[in-house]
Design a protein around this motif. Sequence first.
Motif, PDB file in Angstrom:
ATOM      1  N   PHE A  66       0.047   9.167   4.685  1.00  0.00           N
ATOM      2  CA  PHE A  66      -0.160   8.065   3.736  1.00  0.00           C
ATOM      3  C   PHE A  66       0.993   7.071   3.787  1.00  0.00           C
ATOM      4  CE2 PHE A  66       0.181   5.870  -0.250  1.00  0.00           C
ATOM      5  CZ  PHE A  66      -1.117   5.673  -0.699  1.00  0.00           C
ATOM      6  N   ASN A 106       1.277   4.571   6.579  1.00  0.00           N
ATOM      7  CA  ASN A 106       0.197   3.597   6.736  1.00  0.00           C
ATOM      8  C   ASN A 106       0.512   2.335   5.921  1.00  0.00           C
ATOM      9  OD1 ASN A 106      -2.148   2.096   6.433  1.00  0.00           O
ATOM     10  ND2 ASN A 106      -3.468   3.898   6.612  1.00  0.00           N
ATOM     11  N   LYS A 161      -1.869   1.239   3.149  1.00  0.00           N
ATOM     12  CA  LYS A 161      -1.873   2.081   1.955  1.00  0.00           C
ATOM     13  C   LYS A 161      -0.609   1.883   1.124  1.00  0.00           C
ATOM     14  CE  LYS A 161      -5.195   5.386   3.550  1.00  0.00           C
ATOM     15  NZ  LYS A 161      -5.465   6.688   4.160  1.00  0.00           N
ATOM     16  N   SER A 201      -0.790  -1.284  -0.824  1.00  0.00           N
ATOM     17  CA  SER A 201      -1.695  -1.256  -1.980  1.00  0.00           C
ATOM     18  C   SER A 201      -1.015  -0.677  -3.218  1.00  0.00           C
ATOM     19  CB  SER A 201      -2.950  -0.449  -1.637  1.00  0.00           C
ATOM     20  OG  SER A 201      -2.618   0.931  -1.601  1.00  0.00           O
ATOM     21  N   ARG A 206      -2.455   6.911  -6.033  1.00  0.00           N
ATOM     22  CA  ARG A 206      -3.356   6.615  -4.919  1.00  0.00           C
ATOM     23  C   ARG A 206      -3.561   7.847  -4.042  1.00  0.00           C
ATOM     24  NH1 ARG A 206      -2.715   0.975  -5.419  1.00  0.00           N
ATOM     25  NH2 ARG A 206      -3.549   0.925  -7.517  1.00  0.00           N
ATOM     26  N   GLN A 223      -6.959   9.921  -3.308  1.00  0.00           N
ATOM     27  CA  GLN A 223      -7.373  10.199  -1.936  1.00  0.00           C
ATOM     28  C   GLN A 223      -7.644  11.691  -1.737  1.00  0.00           C
ATOM     29  OE1 GLN A 223      -4.325   9.858   1.049  1.00  0.00           O
ATOM     30  NE2 GLN A 223      -5.421   8.162   1.965  1.00  0.00           N
TER      31      GLN A 223
END
Lengths: 160, 779, 291, 150
Positions: free
Chosen positions: D21, D24, D27, D30, D145, D149
């Motif tokens: 995660f 990335n 991600k 965000s 987040r 996920q």
Amino acid sequence: MSQISLNINGKTTTADVENRTLLVHFIREQAKLTGTHVGCDSSSCGVCTVLLDGNPVKSCTVFAIMAEGHEIKTVESLAPGGVLHPIQQAFWDQHGLQCGYCTPGMMMTSIALLEQNPNPSEHEIREGLSGNLCRCTGYNNIVKAVQQAATAMSTQAADD
Amino acid sequence: MTTEKHAMGKSMKRKEDPRFLQGKGNYIDDINLPNQLWMALVHSPYPHANIRGIDSSAAMEIPGAVAVVTSKELNAYKVGWLPTFHGLDKQMVLADGKVLYQHQEVAAVYAETREAAYDMAELVEVDYEPLPVMADPYKSMTDEVILRPDRENATNHIFNWNVGKKAETDAALEAADHVVKQHMTFQRCHAAPLETCGCIAEFDAMGRLQFYVTSQAPHVYRTALFLVLGIPEDKIRVISPDLGGGFGNKVPVYPGYVCAIAGALVLKRPVKWIETRTENLTSSFARDYHMDIEIGATKEGKVTALKVNTVADHGAFDAAADPSKYPAGMFGIVTGSYDFPNAYANLDAYFTNKMPGGVAYRCSFRVTEASYAIERAMDILADELKIDPAELRRKNFVQPEQFPYQSPLNFIYDSGDYEKTMNVALERIGYKELLKEQAEKRARGELMGIGLSTFTEVTGAGPSKHFDILGIKMFDGAEIRIHPSGSGIIRTGSKSQGQGHETTWAQIVAEELGLDPQNFLVEEGDTDTAPYGLGTYASRSTPVAGGALALAARKIREKARKIAAHVLEVSEHDLEWKDYKFNVMGAPSKSITMQEIAFAAYTNPGENEPGLEATLYYDPPNMVFPHGTYVAVVDVDRDTGETKVRRFLAIDDCGTIINPMIVEGQVHGGLTEGFAIAFMQEIAYDDEGNNLATNFTDYLVPTSLESPSWETGHTVTPSPHHPIGAKSVGESPNVGSPAAFVNAVIDALSPLGVKHIDMPLTREKVWSAIRNAEALAAD
Amino acid sequence: MFPANFEYVRSHSTDEAFAALQQHGSEARVLAGGQSLIPAMRYRLARPAVLVDINPIKELSYLHEKDGFLVIGATTRDAALEFDQNILARYSLITAVSRVVADPIVRHMGTVVGSICHNDPSGDWTATALASRATMIVRGKDGTREISIDDFLVDSFTTAIEEGEMAIEVRIPIPDAHTQGSYQKIERKVGDYATCAAAVQLSMNVDGTIRQAGVAITAVGHIAMRVTAAEAMLVGQRPSLELCKAAAAEAPKIASPNADQRGSAEYKKDMARVLVGRGLQESLLRLGVSL
Amino acid sequence: MKLEYNGTEQVPLGKDAVWAFINNPEKVASCLPDVKTVVVHDATNFDATVSIGLGPVRGSFKFKITLEPQADGQRMNVKINGGGFGSVVDLLAGADIIDNGNNTTTLNWSGAATMRGPIATVGGRVLDAQAQKLIAGTFANVKTRMAEQG
């Protein structure tokens, strides 16, 4: 741009200005009255002080457009016909100015102060002028000038 | 004839005031030229960073945008760098390759309106690559990061300066009964006049530069502009209008000025630039001396030696405005009013990532730092030897019969009577009663302090054998023209910023000529009309320009004598100048006034050259040495650390007084600035090189409420070499008062064992000192 | 410095202003005295797209007593309170604070309601509103609502006013004859934000015990704070020096100041203690209780 | 002005999922509070525009963000440089990733921000608390987040 009309020293000035135009710049640039000065960006120094409906305000912290329909008085209104106002006379007599940059704002505040409190103590004068910075005089003679003006103005009022 | 009422020594009201009182002063921002452009500057948020690129495309999209200029364009015109005044360094106009301090000028933008200029400045995108920051001169000293690779030597060390006899001083300290040592810092300050700096540059139809600028030294500017821009001096006119205060801030030639001129040249339109308050507070500074002082003394309190080692923080460029041969200014006055048999001062200056400068601030080039150091150290010595601070000073004063006094650090003091001045002060303040009151209060645990400062200044730069700026000797010119009716015009190369030259210059000339000071127009600030002069700063106007005026007036008097002789039909040797007129010796009824002579000079000069004018350049034979005794009485609030200055008395001796009212006004103003430095003002930086005092919300200018009510007085010890015996006074209160305030606060805290606190003495610092002392006492 | 440009809406009535705020949503800000907003705009730190000027609204300019409250309208200037004879005579806390807000000139434009809505962490009026147990009147979609000052002050620069709403009035309970207060402020100079300040108001019972206590501190946390523990400790007790000291000692426990040029966190916390203590003693002195 | 913060988040995911995660850019971006736009340049570099509202101070900051995964997989450093309001922020954040074994992971994060320009000098009085909220909010978002996920 918006068209605004301000009554400054009894005279109406009409001009197109941006909404963001500060009152001090309207007074200096549109009304061409350069006795009101600018000394800082943070509303700290008070050299831009004018009377708005009789109350002292920092004209760098008012948008010109907010003053539409109100009465502004600047230092240029004090000596009509060249006869000095008692506050001007007192600043002169008491050496209440040196470079002269803070003087117009300082006098406008003093006039409002004496209006509110015609017979202020030294402490009340120092409190009342504490929104106006002076870098030259150390304030002693400004205090004396306000005291002289207080006496002169109360005598004048009694004579009227 | 009103001469008797208004000549020298009289508190004549100021001639310049009516225009200021009516809002009719003519300051730089009141001037606008047709078709002018507005300039604004882009400043770096980083204190040290490479510039990878500057993108002005978005800025040029703003309606009214005209141009963006960076160092690339300036370098193409060979105006990318400025010489500094004493020639030890050069300074970037706009950041060239990298920025060296926060708020450094990076680009100049030009627009049709002021608002558009600021809109543009916001949109100039600069790509910075941050570099390690040196925000402390002691860190710079290590040369771990070299700040100025543009210089020949790969070091942050700028210069060493020393004076005195090191070996003898060390030996005397070694042999002394008692030695005090103290590290003290005189913090970075700013003069902060209420009017910021600004300029308008215009090239007229004849290609001549008309440069309106806030300058304390218009002629120096003209010469500097010639040196930077290569424009011949006859093609440059510098006009310095009314100045809203200066205090040293309006001495340097700032990068913005060069950008305005460059813009006017290239864009072929007048360019106006007025500093914001932030720009004003971030472009130069004063002080920032870190001093280690040692005094040796006998156990009876007779001083035997003084040694001071100083580290000077000069920021990114050594843009100090000191005379060429005096990179540390007049710091050699550090022996003060005391007769030190041995002394040595050593100073090293370093670059840091801070704004450039070392300009004087109401101070004759580093006199303030020196006075503070010696006056603090004398108090520490008194405390350690348990001798009353006034007594200690009395034991060590240079005595009246020692003048002219050769100081161990190479000054020749002209005159002074230190003990007399101190006695007047102690008597007037009621020193004995205060000591009694203090003893009673101490018994009750209350914190009351009495602080003395018996300082000596050195002013009046200066004699041509020692003093120059950019190679130009520091003399001043004066021109007097007497009109047929007995009125006249006076011009000098000095430039008032509120000191009242329009009044005092008229008084000097009127006194010398027996004319009415009301009938003299004093004109300064226009290089086309004023005789060359180095300007008004460093308390030099009365000592230098004032001397020039008196001597020019005397030159007129000598010519007038010839005309008088012709009119009275006597030999000029039969005439004597007495009671403001020429009298025929032995014939008391026969005399002629200057007014009558003036008329004759244009109507009946006889064989003499007609007219009554004189121009004179005065090269003073020595500096002048004003002195004074200041006493502060303070009460300290134990809980909050707040200091209340209950009384402050200043007895100044500035020699002959021209206008007592103006002298007193100068003292009041300087004391308030000294008070601000002692308690409030500092341009502080954090470790990352961020400037923490960039506007009036954090650079604290005292208001009428904080400022104490001042008491003043004077003694008069004329200068033996100055034409009218005058010294100077504008800077004395700023030079002498910080030590008095600090001495008073430390005196208040001394029962707790507090020895020293560095300025500004904020509430927290005082509170903290009290709490630490209490904690120590509790252990 | 010069602000970025904005759209200007002049409103002559609360309805007009409210409609404009509804229309422009989060883009709009109310322009009252402007004494905090305009300097922030000059530095271009604030750049609202729309300013809704409420200064011309005559119906919001008032200062009078009504139903047990001093009611202050949204465009009433600080200076109106400073020079009001009734306030000078009967409101010792308000009188004290009205002389130390900003500087005397700024007080001629600045408004009490605007200052509370701004909710600056160093606000003087917010601390005063807490100590005097004020209520805010807010105009929302469903008419006006009353919000206690404790609920109104949410976080730094954040209040219970929601998007499109506007504050109309602040109500301060009228102090009775047995109520006195004090405002204690340390500032580096006139016009500076407080280094620390304390607002105190005490009401006495006829038997000499404390009936009600208002104690609030400002500039020592995210927001002006009520010193609840101090208030609880005081109520019902007979005043003494020890009691005042103990109550004052509660202030630093809730203070969480940032260190800045005004002082270290340690200093500000201790000043919270000192100033609350002084405020309590001065209030008591005004009530005729000398400790 | 220099501001320093730290904190801990417990994530209900295994260490490998956490590592994936936070490597990335999409991600990570965000998780920035009030993010308006994101432009990903490559696996470790992206730009983000974030709305900032500190009382009267409202506007957007443009950030250049570089992920610096440490070779041992135990730590992620993030360099953030950006500006707005004529001011700049340089932020060095990092998190130690501790495998708790029970399919949960601990993030021990810390951050040091240097603020320069008017936002620091004029707004500095109120900045610290607000900046802390922003940074703490970002790491709290990372946790949320990831949990979503998982």
